[in-house]
Design a protein around this motif. Structure first.
Motif, PDB file in Angstrom:
ATOM      1  N   UNK A 237      43.926  13.985  41.499  1.00  0.00           N
ATOM      2  CA  UNK A 237      43.614  14.199  40.076  1.00  0.00           C
ATOM      3  C   UNK A 237      44.013  15.582  39.586  1.00  0.00           C
ATOM      4  N   UNK A 238      44.167  16.525  40.523  1.00  0.00           N
ATOM      5  CA  UNK A 238      44.572  17.883  40.131  1.00  0.00           C
ATOM      6  C   UNK A 238      45.958  17.909  39.499  1.00  0.00           C
ATOM      7  N   UNK A 239      46.684  16.800  39.596  1.00  0.00           N
ATOM      8  CA  UNK A 239      47.988  16.684  38.954  1.00  0.00           C
ATOM      9  C   UNK A 239      47.877  16.952  37.448  1.00  0.00           C
ATOM     10  N   UNK A 240      46.739  16.592  36.848  1.00  0.00           N
ATOM     11  CA  UNK A 240      46.608  16.737  35.394  1.00  0.00           C
ATOM     12  C   UNK A 240      46.528  18.201  34.975  1.00  0.00           C
ATOM     13  N   UNK A 241      45.743  19.002  35.694  1.00  0.00           N
ATOM     14  CA  UNK A 241      45.679  20.427  35.330  1.00  0.00           C
ATOM     15  C   UNK A 241      46.993  21.112  35.688  1.00  0.00           C
ATOM     16  N   UNK A 242      47.581  20.705  36.788  1.00  0.00           N
ATOM     17  CA  UNK A 242      48.834  21.307  37.238  1.00  0.00           C
ATOM     18  C   UNK A 242      49.940  21.112  36.198  1.00  0.00           C
ATOM     19  N   UNK A 243      50.130  19.875  35.757  1.00  0.00           N
ATOM     20  CA  UNK A 243      51.176  19.577  34.777  1.00  0.00           C
ATOM     21  C   UNK A 243      50.822  20.138  33.398  1.00  0.00           C
ATOM     22  N   UNK A 244      49.573  19.950  32.978  1.00  0.00           N
ATOM     23  CA  UNK A 244      49.181  20.346  31.626  1.00  0.00           C
ATOM     24  C   UNK A 244      49.330  21.850  31.411  1.00  0.00           C
ATOM     25  N   UNK A 245      48.779  22.638  32.309  1.00  0.00           N
ATOM     26  CA  UNK A 245      48.745  24.081  32.063  1.00  0.00           C
ATOM     27  C   UNK A 245      50.122  24.704  32.273  1.00  0.00           C
ATOM     28  N   UNK A 246      50.910  24.155  33.186  1.00  0.00           N
ATOM     29  CA  UNK A 246      52.283  24.627  33.346  1.00  0.00           C
ATOM     30  C   UNK A 246      53.076  24.373  32.069  1.00  0.00           C
ATOM     31  N   UNK A 247      52.929  23.162  31.501  1.00  0.00           N
ATOM     32  CA  UNK A 247      53.688  22.815  30.296  1.00  0.00           C
ATOM     33  C   UNK A 247      53.204  23.598  29.084  1.00  0.00           C
ATOM     34  N   UNK A 248      51.907  23.843  28.999  1.00  0.00           N
ATOM     35  CA  UNK A 248      51.380  24.703  27.927  1.00  0.00           C
ATOM     36  C   UNK A 248      52.067  26.068  27.984  1.00  0.00           C
ATOM     37  N   UNK A 249      52.130  26.623  29.198  1.00  0.00           N
ATOM     38  CA  UNK A 249      52.695  27.954  29.367  1.00  0.00           C
ATOM     39  C   UNK A 249      54.158  28.046  28.971  1.00  0.00           C
ATOM     40  N   UNK A 250      54.946  27.023  29.326  1.00  0.00           N
ATOM     41  CA  UNK A 250      56.389  27.121  29.089  1.00  0.00           C
ATOM     42  C   UNK A 250      56.699  27.194  27.598  1.00  0.00           C
ATOM     43  N   UNK A 251      55.900  26.490  26.778  1.00  0.00           N
ATOM     44  CA  UNK A 251      56.150  26.539  25.328  1.00  0.00           C
ATOM     45  C   UNK A 251      55.744  27.881  24.740  1.00  0.00           C
ATOM     46  N   UNK A 252      54.550  28.369  25.129  1.00  0.00           N
ATOM     47  CA  UNK A 252      54.109  29.681  24.627  1.00  0.00           C
ATOM     48  C   UNK A 252      55.071  30.794  25.026  1.00  0.00           C
ATOM     49  N   UNK A 253      55.419  30.802  26.315  1.00  0.00           N
ATOM     50  CA  UNK A 253      56.117  31.947  26.906  1.00  0.00           C
ATOM     51  C   UNK A 253      57.625  31.889  26.732  1.00  0.00           C
ATOM     52  N   UNK A 254      58.197  30.694  26.920  1.00  0.00           N
ATOM     53  CA  UNK A 254      59.653  30.584  27.026  1.00  0.00           C
ATOM     54  C   UNK A 254      60.326  29.895  25.844  1.00  0.00           C
ATOM     55  N   UNK A 255      59.598  29.046  25.115  1.00  0.00           N
ATOM     56  CA  UNK A 255      60.257  28.352  24.004  1.00  0.00           C
ATOM     57  C   UNK A 255      59.891  28.933  22.650  1.00  0.00           C
ATOM     58  N   UNK A 256      58.581  28.993  22.338  1.00  0.00           N
ATOM     59  CA  UNK A 256      58.186  29.487  21.012  1.00  0.00           C
ATOM     60  C   UNK A 256      58.065  31.000  20.964  1.00  0.00           C
ATOM     61  N   UNK A 257      57.781  31.612  22.102  1.00  0.00           N
ATOM     62  CA  UNK A 257      57.499  33.041  22.137  1.00  0.00           C
ATOM     63  C   UNK A 257      56.360  33.376  21.165  1.00  0.00           C
ATOM     64  N   UNK A 258      55.238  32.672  21.342  1.00  0.00           N
ATOM     65  CA  UNK A 258      54.049  32.930  20.517  1.00  0.00           C
ATOM     66  C   UNK A 258      53.754  34.426  20.614  1.00  0.00           C
TER      67      UNK A 258
END
Length: 603
Positions: A58-79
């Motif tokens: 079940x840890x797959x959900x936190x692993x995928x979710x938080x990694x994907x959250x990070x990539x948009x903030x950090x690498x795509x949108x540059x919030x």
């Protein structure tokens, strides 16, 4: 009062949970050689999204979710002020540490964010329409995957067609495809989400600057009253409930369980008419979980029809008593327009009024996604994912690997490859697989560890908190503020008062009902106040019963806060310890306008 929380390195696991770290990937647990680095970060428990101990899979959900959250903030949108979120599993629970952007770097990110996010904001409807197509394709692709027991011999047609591969090849490929599709689901989840928050935060910041002293709740009210798909499942139940009275089949529904009622309804024309509406509502709206979609144990309406049927029974009984079961949408919309007009009229400058209109307009356009994505990702897509994983688990059960399909989830996702190969290897060689002899003891060992971890509540946070919490997503989504953190630090002090986020207006008194999991929702009595760690969107049908909601975690933009505002219920979120401080039967007062909860009398 202590100024810091315990270090995770000093926080021991409960007795019987020894060796728990090996159940999770190495990068998801605190490592001894990184102690000084990890102790310098502030981690808080994200019980809003992950309130239970993780089984390894079940840890797959936190692993995928938080990694994907990070990539948009950090690498795509540059919030500008926020990168991703570091996360760890400790003693089975999820802990988050937001990664802030150094103040001197924020200015350089602003023009990049404006260009990148601006493209999405300018083309929001077209891009969102495409998003729906992408997500529906992922769901369809998952539905198309099947897992079947290996045959005694390979089909003769495969021989004639020279396939040159065997069913184990396709079984492994299908498993990999499901993991890939799950990962893709979470990529899409965050494609729009943080932009929805960013637009709201931009409007929020403008209001704070333009109207000194404006309550956070007033700003939230200006974007409330929007129709969102997340409320559709509940709306479908209310439509079905009203239809039952119109067709005069209400007695059949209230007096029988779901299977009996459906059988009896099929015997009359009026019943058949109701059944048609029931079938129509099921897809897609019953792909809805009582949890949040993050755990293999979450129950989905489509697979447990007694759950939505039970809510319909409650609604029908209320309608028979002459009660209204509709959401107060008109009153909420009227309040939205009243507050908006009041603040807009107080702006003297035409330019400032235009800026207000633009920022509010954008927030209202993008805000529905903040809730809508939940239905399509956490509920619908993850419903299909977990169903397919149970289909695979049942193959292992038939092969003697497990006694119960749920046993498969005690293994990490990469370990499933070993099980698949063991199954295919024994089949290919004509000898027994090793799994049936080896796995039962291993499942028992891991179950014991997970059960032991589940006996202890998670610590609210670790290490030294920042002097001032400024990271906007942490405040808005989790309700973690400078004040709330100080409240956690002093939580050992005996008090009859709790402070949280003023999440939805209104002041009421009532008897508390502490709910620790969805199975307990049936215990809620009319007029009680729901107290819980966190609510799930699928709890909406019980909101007609309750007077108010109080949660341990959650900010202004948490699901509990948004749903309560849309249902016109007072709510205080982010109290830190309401579900452990308040007891069922306590008389409490909830003020959703100030964020205060008072225990007036103990049970």
């Amino acid at each position: 009062m202590s100024q810091k929380f315990i270090s995770p390195y000093d926080h021991q696991a409960p007795e019987g949970a020894e060796g728990w770290k090996e159940l999770y990937p190495y990068y998801m647990v605190f490592q001894e050689n990184l102690k000084s680095t990890e102790e310098s970060k502030f981690f808080f428990c994200d019980s809003q999204h992950w309130p239970q101990v993780f089984k390894p899979f079940d840890a797959i959900t936190v692993e995928f979710a938080v990694k994907c959250l990070g990539q948009y903030n950090t690498r795509q949108w540059l919030i500008p002020p926020a990168n991703g979120i570091d996360f760890k599993i400790h003693n089975g629970y999820c802990y988050m540490s937001p990664v802030v952007v150094a103040p001197e770097l924020i200015a350089d990110r602003v023009p990049q964010f404006m260009e990148r996010a601006g493209h999405y904001f300018m083309n929001w409807n077209d891009l969102l329409e495409n998003w729906h197509k992408k997500v529906k394709t992922v769901i369809d692709d998952m539905e198309a995957v099947t897992f079947e027991t290996l045959p005694e011999v390979i089909d003769m047609e495969w021989v004639k067609n020279g396939v040159g591969l065997d069913p184990t090849y396709f079984m492994i490929q299908n498993y990999d495809k499901m993991i890939d599709l799950c990962y893709k689901t979470w990529q899409y989840h965050f494609e729009f989400l943080n932009l929805g928050y960013a637009a709201y935060l931009d409007f929020f910041g403008f209001c704070k600057e333009t109207f000194p002293g404006i309550p956070d709740l007033s700003i939230a009210k200006m974007v409330q009253g929007v129709e969102v798909d997340l409320f559709r499942p509940d709306e479908e139940l209310r439509i079905l409930s009203k239809l039952a009275l119109e067709l005069q089949v209400n007695n059949i529904i209230t007096k029988h369980d779901v299977d009996s009622a459906l059988a009896i309804l099929a015997e009359s024309e009026a019943g058949k008419t109701w059944l048609e509406a029931w079938e129509k509502a099921k897809y897609p709206w019953f792909n809805f979980t009582t949890g949040n979609g993050f755990y293999s144990t979450d129950k989905y309406w489509i697979e447990h029809l007694e759950i939505p049927f039970g809510y319909i029974q409650d609604y029908v009984i209320r309608l028979e008593k002459g009660e209204t079961i509709d959401r107060p949408t008109e009153a909420i919309a009227a309040e939205r327009e009243r507050i908006t007009e009041e603040y807009r009229d107080s702006i003297a400058s035409e330019d400032a009024q235009a800026a207000f209109d633009g920022k509010l307009g954008l927030a209202r356009v993008v805000f529905p996604y903040v809730e809508n994505h939940n239905f399509y990702i956490e509920h619908w897509a993850m419903c299909v994912f977990w169903r397919k994983m149970r289909e695979l688990a049942n193959v292992f059960v038939q092969a003697g690997f497990f006694a119960d399909p749920n046993d498969m989830f005690y293994f990490r996702r990469e370990e499933i490859h070993q099980l698949l190969f063991d199954y295919g290897r024994g089949w290919a060689m004509g000898v027994p697989s090793i799994g049936p002899d080896y796995l039962p003891n291993e499942v028992a060992r891991r179950k014991k560890i997970i059960d032991a971890l589940s006996t202890a509540a998670p610590k609210p946070a670790f290490n030294e908190p920042p002097a001032v919490v400024t990271e906007p997503f942490t405040i808005m989504l989790w309700g973690i503020t400078t004040e709330s953190v100080q409240g956690w630090l002093s939580s050992g002090e005996t008090t009859n008062q709790l402070k949280g986020m003023a999440a939805s207006a209104g002041k009421v008194e009532g008897i508390a009902r502490v709910i620790n999991n969805p199975e307990e929702l049936g215990l809620l009595q009319q007029g009680e106040i729901l107290v819980t760690r966190v609510t799930a969107p699928s709890w909406a049908p019980v909101f007609g019963k309750i007077k108010a909601t109080v949660t341990d975690i959650g900010g202004m933009m948490s699901h509990a806060a948004i749903v309560c505002r849309e249902y016109g219920l007072p709510a205080v979120t982010g109290t830190g310890s309401a579900s452990t401080t308040i007891k069922t039967g306590d008389l409490i007062q909830v003020d959703g306008s100030t964020g205060e909860v008072v225990i007036l009398e103990t049970a």
